[in-house]
Enzyme design. Sequence first.
Site, PDB file in Angstrom:
ATOM      1  N   ASP A   1       1.635  -1.059  12.671  1.00 15.45           N
ATOM      2  CA  ASP A   1       2.745  -1.580  11.880  1.00 15.45           C
ATOM      3  C   ASP A   1       4.046  -1.037  12.468  1.00 15.45           C
ATOM      4  O   ASP A   1       4.348   0.145  12.342  1.00 15.45           O
ATOM      5  CB  ASP A   1       2.587  -1.144  10.418  1.00 15.45           C
ATOM      6  CG  ASP A   1       3.736  -1.630   9.527  1.00 15.45           C
ATOM      7  OD1 ASP A   1       4.624  -2.344  10.029  1.00 15.45           O
ATOM      8  OD2 ASP A   1       3.737  -1.290   8.322  1.00 15.45           O
TER       9      ASP A   1
ATOM     10  N   SER B   1       8.204  -7.047   1.111  1.00 11.43           N
ATOM     11  CA  SER B   1       7.612  -5.714   1.148  1.00 11.43           C
ATOM     12  C   SER B   1       8.559  -4.663   1.711  1.00 11.43           C
ATOM     13  O   SER B   1       8.385  -3.470   1.472  1.00 11.43           O
ATOM     14  CB  SER B   1       6.317  -5.728   1.970  1.00 11.43           C
ATOM     15  OG  SER B   1       6.565  -6.162   3.295  1.00 11.43           O
TER      16      SER B   1
ATOM     17  N   HIS C   1       7.469  -1.916   8.906  1.00  7.02           N
ATOM     18  CA  HIS C   1       7.827  -1.049   7.787  1.00  7.02           C
ATOM     19  C   HIS C   1       8.182   0.344   8.300  1.00  7.02           C
ATOM     20  O   HIS C   1       8.040   0.631   9.486  1.00  7.02           O
ATOM     21  CB  HIS C   1       6.681  -0.999   6.775  1.00  7.02           C
ATOM     22  CG  HIS C   1       6.383  -2.336   6.173  1.00  7.02           C
ATOM     23  ND1 HIS C   1       5.444  -3.193   6.710  1.00  7.02           N
ATOM     24  CD2 HIS C   1       6.912  -2.977   5.102  1.00  7.02           C
ATOM     25  CE1 HIS C   1       5.399  -4.311   5.989  1.00  7.02           C
ATOM     26  NE2 HIS C   1       6.287  -4.209   5.009  1.00  7.02           N
TER      27      HIS C   1
END
Length: 516
Positions: free
Chosen positions: A486, A236, A489
């Site tokens: 998160d 990802s 990312h």
Amino acid sequence: MSLPGKKAPAGAGGIRRWLSTVVVSALALVLALVVISLSVGSPLPGASIHEYLTVRPSDPKGYDAAIDGNNDSTIAVPLSEKELQQGGQEPLAARSDQSGTLNSSEASLKADDTVSDPAAVDNKILDPVVLDDATPKIEEGTIPGAPDSSSDSQRPDQGTCDLYRGEWVLDSSGPLYTNNSCPIITQMQNCQGNGRPDKDYETWRWKPERCVLPRFDGSKFLELMRGKTLAFVGDSVARNQMESLLCILWQVETPVNRGSRKWNRWIFRSTSTTIIRIWSSWLVHRSSEAVGIAPKGLDKVFLDIADETFMEHIPTFDVLVLSSGHWFAKRSAYILNGNVVGGQLWWPRQAGEMQINNIDAFGISVETCLTALATNPNFTGIAVLRTFSPDHYEGGAWNTGGSCTGKVKPLDEVVRNGFTDTMYGKQVASFRKAVQNSGKHSSKLKLMDITEPFALRADGHPGPYRSPDPNKKTQRGPDGKPPPQDCLHWCMPGPVDTWNEMLFETIRREFEGDSS
């Protein structure tokens, strides 16, 4: 006063002869010390203790090198075998008593799970490695294994310009796009759209020490890539980088979507430039079928077989950007030469000691993939290995209360993370092995060394701003626990856009033969 065992000379002449003897003896002693010092290469007596301890080992393997900013000296301290396996750093995460590897909880969201309610995203702690990408869609001092810019010919910093040594500076010209000018930003990385109140993280630019990293020019990039295909392959984080590139190019031309459930594919018609993303969690072959003691349903990672998902298409790729590593904290079994040799978060007690842990498995997978690419006669492009993307969880992991809340500017210095350092060192060492394996074909392999510069960018992650839900929690609760977030990312726009400026410069140097 006479020396022990000797009579004092009588008279003035005797005294002068005695003094002359003492002076000559002292001079002879000093001369002898000088000769001995020069012959062994050590400082003269009287030098500092630091100078006596300062040495430069001929083989840095097996040493924890604390190098100063000018690379003038190295204090070499031998490491234990256990420390070497941990990359010379004590990992911050807990380690499994059985395997000695990173101990992580299993993903709370399986590959076929989806989340349709934004509020549910905040109420459920999602594994940031899986997140929305589990099914492909339309971790001061030196780091073991770190590249030496003076000797690593595959780095895209040949000549006088090292792209990866520098500092972050504020850029008044602002980001290359905004969250309103790019329609394809994944919601979890749309930090402004999700209510993040600060914006400076969008405007910091990387400035190399000895050269200029040009601001990304979308028109020039498309012209450079005329008739060519660029493929992002990996996890990802690869998707994060691909979407960043598309957003930058979107400001010049709107591409045509020719994707499918298997691939993302975007075409810029003006120059017939194609941007592709292919999902490959480990970069090597994966199966859920039973193998030996590893039961059906458990992910089997075949460390010596490159992933056919992208390998069968490599004749069509001119530039391949590879991203992996974070999935090696996932529950899986490792297969080598057809045998089950290890696992992560899985290993039967009756099977005895594992042969390979998740760190070693990562290294083998990188070497396998890169060697397969470089030695394949049908691949005539370049493969760019982007090094391990650092996360910035503090006070825990993604599922144990880790947080990056409140970070609004780059760090002044890197806060060492044992797991990131170890994975990075293993990855770079495996890159070098692949270069050796590839012989005359090694020029196909390039290293994009982003780990250390981006270890400073704790401010660049979504943190708790992962959804547009106005009722989401963004502050610590009464118990002091942070909200789910998160810290792996990257916000868009944000630091990840610099990866594509570095990538552009890497491609330009390759195609134009310019290393300045």
